[in-house]
Design an enzyme around this catalytic site. Structure first.
Site, PDB file in Angstrom:
ATOM      1  N   ARG A 114       0.855  -1.183   0.000  1.00 53.55           N
ATOM      2  CA  ARG A 114       0.000   0.000   0.000  1.00 53.55           C
ATOM      3  C   ARG A 114       0.894   1.237   0.000  1.00 53.55           C
ATOM      4  O   ARG A 114       1.865   1.313   0.767  1.00 53.55           O
ATOM      5  CB  ARG A 114      -0.924   0.027   1.222  1.00 53.55           C
ATOM      6  CG  ARG A 114      -1.979  -1.067   1.235  1.00 53.55           C
ATOM      7  CD  ARG A 114      -3.067  -0.791   0.194  1.00 53.55           C
ATOM      8  NE  ARG A 114      -4.090  -1.818   0.206  1.00 53.55           N
ATOM      9  CZ  ARG A 114      -4.078  -2.895  -0.557  1.00 53.55           C
ATOM     10  NH1 ARG A 114      -3.064  -3.099  -1.386  1.00 53.55           N
ATOM     11  NH2 ARG A 114      -5.045  -3.774  -0.506  1.00 53.55           N
TER      12      ARG A 114
ATOM     13  N   GLU B 276      -1.980   8.367  -5.406  1.00 51.26           N
ATOM     14  CA  GLU B 276      -2.042   7.712  -6.705  1.00 51.26           C
ATOM     15  C   GLU B 276      -3.125   8.383  -7.540  1.00 51.26           C
ATOM     16  O   GLU B 276      -4.246   8.561  -7.052  1.00 51.26           O
ATOM     17  CB  GLU B 276      -2.354   6.221  -6.547  1.00 51.26           C
ATOM     18  CG  GLU B 276      -1.214   5.435  -5.927  1.00 51.26           C
ATOM     19  CD  GLU B 276      -1.469   3.936  -5.902  1.00 51.26           C
ATOM     20  OE1 GLU B 276      -2.543   3.493  -6.393  1.00 51.26           O
ATOM     21  OE2 GLU B 276      -0.622   3.199  -5.398  1.00 51.26           O
TER      22      GLU B 276
ATOM     23  N   HIS C  25       0.963   1.092 -10.230  1.00 49.81           N
ATOM     24  CA  HIS C  25       0.062   0.173  -9.529  1.00 49.81           C
ATOM     25  C   HIS C  25      -0.465  -0.901 -10.492  1.00 49.81           C
ATOM     26  O   HIS C  25      -1.672  -1.068 -10.661  1.00 49.81           O
ATOM     27  CB  HIS C  25      -1.100   0.939  -8.889  1.00 49.81           C
ATOM     28  CG  HIS C  25      -1.725   0.192  -7.738  1.00 49.81           C
ATOM     29  ND1 HIS C  25      -2.360   0.814  -6.700  1.00 49.81           N
ATOM     30  CD2 HIS C  25      -1.817  -1.141  -7.467  1.00 49.81           C
ATOM     31  CE1 HIS C  25      -2.817  -0.080  -5.839  1.00 49.81           C
ATOM     32  NE2 HIS C  25      -2.493  -1.271  -6.286  1.00 49.81           N
TER      33      HIS C  25
END
Length: 346
Positions: free
Chosen positions: A256, A285, A304
């Site tokens: 994370r 993000e 990601h």
């Protein structure tokens, strides 16, 4: 049983077929119909609905019995209020569920489904990829080809850190941490780990050694967190943490983004507190293109995409659909995010 489901993301063919065969009336914007199937470029580039657009559709199309969503759509109190009291389930195509107001769901008796497990192998693959790429300085080496600085052979030019025989510290030995350990065993790594719970069975299976967190930081050549985002893990990796690592250490994060203080990571890399980093997750993000980490040659960041293999993403959709159908039919979800009280009874 017929039911209505708000879908905030384009559905691959198999997932759509499963929903429709189960009696679902799919509610989503008309533009999704024009995208074609998952083999089209338009489908691939469509991110789906964010909260405001989902809310607008709900106001026109309410009530719905289910919400099928992804990370970019915040399922908050207003969304839940608008969906109506018959809403039975929120099913997300993700492992994480920070975008869902869990307490609001649980208070209303709404089930929450997510998709762990099916992406664990792909995430572990990405962790190994980042270890190799950051350790062997692949982005810098590619840049040398592109900018013409690749010249005559020089004995120590572009030398990096081997993964084989390295000491690798895994922080958090859950499902993904164990799969990473399994892969690293083939590299003849010295595997150490820290966790709030010791796992002696995994130690025997993968040749792991249990150490405390500070000892891991001091000994590891590669440090890999595989931990959930909790109050106690937020910014666990900060300047104080990085200063405990070897100057040659490589930090790799596929867990994370917020478990790492991004500004402190920049400082650690810039000042040589650690050698390099490989990140699949960031905070925030997407990471702004102006972020100083992106100026560093020893920081490899990808957007990601740890679960971004075709098979894994389709499996995630399949599990999210099965969670939805199970909830509608009053059956246990294959993968439910349970309230703390329910977890304690397991």
């Amino acid at each position: 049983m017929s039911f209505r489901v708000l879908v905030t993301v384009p559905l691959p063919t198999k997932a759509r077929s499963l929903l429709e065969r189960s009696g679902a009336e799919i509610v989503y914007p008309s533009r999704f119909h024009a995208l074609g199937d998952e083999n089209s470029a338009a489908f691939v580039l469509e991110a789906g609905l964010k909260t405001e657009e989902a809310l607008a559709i709900l106001k026109r199309e309410k009530p719905v019995d289910a919400i099928f969503t992804t990370l970019i759509c915040k399922i908050n109190k207003e969304i839940l209020d608008t969906a109506g009291p018959q809403l039975k389930v929120v099913s997300t195509v993700s492992v994480g569920y920070d975008h869902i107001s869990l307490d609001e769901c649980w208070t209303r008796g709404i089930l929450v489904g997510h998709t762990p497990g099916v992406l664990s192998d792909s995430t572990a693959d990405m962790a190994i990829t980042l270890c190799l790429a950051a350790g062997r300085r692949i982005p810098e080496a590619r840049q040398a080809v592109l900018d013409g600085s690749w010249g005559d052979w020089r004995p120590l030019w572009m030398c990096g850190m081997d993964l084989h025989h390295a000491t690798v510290g895994i922080v958090g030995l859950g499902r993904i941490g164990q799969i990473v350990a399994k892969r690293l065993k083939a590299f003849d790594c010295n595997l150490i780990y820290s966790d709030v719970i010791r796992n002696e069975a995994a130690e025997k299976e993968f040749g792991l050694h249990y150490v405390d967190f500070d000892d891991l930081l001091q000994r590891a050549d590669f440090v890999l967190p595989h931990i959930p985002l909790l109050p106690e893990t937020r910014k666990l990796f900060n300047l104080k943490t990085f200063k405990k690592m070897k100057k040659s250490a490589i930090f790799v994060n596929t867990s994370r983004g917020p478990v790492c203080d991004m500004d402190d990571l920049y400082t650690a890399l810039k000042t040589g507190e650690i050698a390099a980093a490989g990140l699949d997750v960031t905070d925030p993000e997407p990471l702004p293109p102006s972020h100083p980490l992106l100026t560093l040659p020893n920081c490899l960041i990808v957007p990601h995409v740890a679960s971004a293999s075709i098979r894994t993403r389709l499996d995630m959709f399949d599990l999210a659909v099965r969670n939805t159908i199970a909830a509608i039919n009053g059956k246990p979800l294959p993968s439910e995010v349970k309230p703390p009280s329910a977890k304690s009874k397991l």
